[in-house]
Design a protein around this motif. Sequence first.
Motif, mmCIF file in Angstrom:
data_model
loop_
_atom_site.group_PDB
_atom_site.id
_atom_site.type_symbol
_atom_site.label_atom_id
_atom_site.label_comp_id
_atom_site.label_asym_id
_atom_site.label_seq_id
_atom_site.Cartn_x
_atom_site.Cartn_y
_atom_site.Cartn_z
ATOM 1 N N ALA A 53 0.884 -0.823 0.166
ATOM 2 C CA ALA A 53 0.169 -0.087 -0.189
ATOM 3 C C ALA A 53 0.954 1.276 -0.434
ATOM 4 N N PHE A 54 1.711 1.001 0.229
ATOM 5 C CA PHE A 54 2.578 2.565 0.454
ATOM 6 C C PHE A 54 3.525 3.002 -1.162
ATOM 7 N N VAL A 55 4.245 1.421 -0.527
ATOM 8 C CA VAL A 55 4.596 1.786 -2.685
ATOM 9 C C VAL A 55 3.707 1.731 -3.306
ATOM 10 N N ILE A 56 2.514 1.666 -3.400
ATOM 11 C CA ILE A 56 1.336 1.703 -4.903
ATOM 12 C C ILE A 56 1.195 3.532 -4.461
ATOM 13 N N ARG A 57 0.950 3.731 -3.664
ATOM 14 C CA ARG A 57 0.799 5.233 -2.591
ATOM 15 C C ARG A 57 1.741 6.371 -3.233
ATOM 16 N N ALA A 58 2.754 5.987 -3.465
ATOM 17 C CA ALA A 58 4.002 6.440 -2.909
ATOM 18 C C ALA A 58 4.288 7.038 -4.819
ATOM 19 N N ARG A 59 3.692 5.749 -5.346
ATOM 20 C CA ARG A 59 4.282 5.558 -6.882
ATOM 21 C C ARG A 59 3.129 6.732 -7.629
ATOM 22 N N ILE A 60 1.968 6.216 -6.944
ATOM 23 C CA ILE A 60 0.437 7.268 -7.689
ATOM 24 C C ILE A 60 1.208 8.815 -7.374
ATOM 25 N N ARG A 61 1.280 8.407 -5.681
ATOM 26 C CA ARG A 61 1.993 10.732 -5.821
ATOM 27 C C ARG A 61 2.604 10.966 -6.180
ATOM 28 N N ASP A 62 3.818 10.474 -6.848
ATOM 29 C CA ASP A 62 5.108 10.940 -7.681
ATOM 30 C C ASP A 62 4.257 10.697 -9.272
ATOM 31 N N HIS A 63 3.311 10.175 -9.549
ATOM 32 C CA HIS A 63 2.430 10.257 -10.973
ATOM 33 C C HIS A 63 3.463 9.635 -11.459
ATOM 34 N N ALA A 77 -1.823 -2.169 -10.931
ATOM 35 C CA ALA A 77 -2.470 -1.602 -9.357
ATOM 36 C C ALA A 77 -4.219 -1.943 -9.736
ATOM 37 N N ALA A 78 -4.562 -2.334 -10.973
ATOM 38 C CA ALA A 78 -5.987 -2.531 -10.641
ATOM 39 C C ALA A 78 -6.006 -4.516 -10.137
ATOM 40 N N ARG A 79 -5.105 -5.197 -10.259
ATOM 41 C CA ARG A 79 -4.672 -6.603 -9.690
ATOM 42 C C ARG A 79 -4.987 -6.204 -8.444
ATOM 43 N N THR A 80 -4.073 -5.572 -7.758
ATOM 44 C CA THR A 80 -3.678 -5.590 -6.753
ATOM 45 C C THR A 80 -5.266 -4.295 -5.517
ATOM 46 N N CYS A 142 -5.837 2.241 -1.448
ATOM 47 C CA CYS A 142 -4.523 3.236 -2.126
ATOM 48 C C CYS A 142 -4.037 3.611 -3.505
ATOM 49 N N CYS A 143 -4.660 2.060 -4.069
ATOM 50 C CA CYS A 143 -5.434 2.002 -5.143
ATOM 51 C C CYS A 143 -6.265 2.837 -5.982
ATOM 52 N N ARG A 144 -7.150 3.532 -5.943
ATOM 53 C CA ARG A 144 -7.774 4.189 -5.855
ATOM 54 C C ARG A 144 -6.897 5.235 -6.876
ATOM 55 N N THR A 145 -7.869 5.729 -8.034
ATOM 56 C CA THR A 145 -6.860 6.748 -8.631
ATOM 57 C C THR A 145 -7.340 8.444 -8.252
ATOM 58 N N PRO A 146 -6.259 8.558 -8.086
ATOM 59 C CA PRO A 146 -6.017 9.919 -7.431
ATOM 60 C C PRO A 146 -7.059 11.480 -8.195
ATOM 61 N N ASP A 147 -7.606 12.067 -7.745
ATOM 62 C CA ASP A 147 -9.334 13.017 -8.196
ATOM 63 C C ASP A 147 -7.748 13.936 -9.167
ATOM 64 N N VAL A 148 -8.696 14.411 -10.190
ATOM 65 C CA VAL A 148 -8.308 15.031 -11.173
ATOM 66 C C VAL A 148 -9.011 16.218 -11.497
ATOM 67 N N PRO A 149 -7.736 17.311 -10.682
ATOM 68 C CA PRO A 149 -8.698 18.450 -10.196
ATOM 69 C C PRO A 149 -9.679 19.148 -12.544
ATOM 70 N N PRO A 150 -10.481 19.614 -12.795
ATOM 71 C CA PRO A 150 -10.890 20.132 -13.843
ATOM 72 C C PRO A 150 -9.923 21.208 -14.128
ATOM 73 N N GLU A 151 -9.631 21.257 -15.617
ATOM 74 C CA GLU A 151 -8.610 22.080 -16.646
ATOM 75 C C GLU A 151 -9.459 22.903 -16.652
ATOM 76 N N GLU A 152 -8.761 23.886 -16.797
ATOM 77 C CA GLU A 152 -9.702 25.005 -16.856
ATOM 78 C C GLU A 152 -9.364 26.288 -17.857
#
Length: 155
Positions: A53-63, A77-80, A142-152
């Motif tokens: 969870a911590f590894v995946i969270r870090a990878r998602i946070r770092d894009h 990520a989906a399999r996890t 931790c495997c959830r896709t991050p919220d993407v802010p709407p583009e202006e």
Amino acid sequence: MKPTRIWDVLSLALLAAVATWLLVRVWYGSIPPIPVYAGASLYPVAVIETVLAFVIRARIRDHAIGPGPRQLHPITAARTAALAKASALVGAASAGVWAGLLVFLWPQRSELRAAVSDSPGAIVGLVAAVLLVVAALWLEHCCRTPDVPPEEPAP
């Protein structure tokens, strides 16, 4: 895939606890002794899922998501997430079994020596199962896709 609901986890644990309590009431005399390490096999799984969870969270946070090296592949990520969902349900069922056994054993401790010797194994198993549920739900989160802010819109 929908996230695991706490209600599903609790319902499964309660169902397993009631079923185990009923079965143990009838057949406790024919059950072999429960060693202290009986439920300990879930501890390594909980630790592995927590680290994952911590590894995946870090990878998602770092894009760092993609097919390249040192990146988290989306299929991984989906399999996890599927592993986490399954682990949460297995942990809930296990917690229910150990809890049902403890509900039977605890009042019997004053009358049955076997209940006294079986209780530590049931406690170890219950704690391991609860830790697995917590680790699995954290991994799934931790495997959830991050919220993407709407583009202006461009002016």
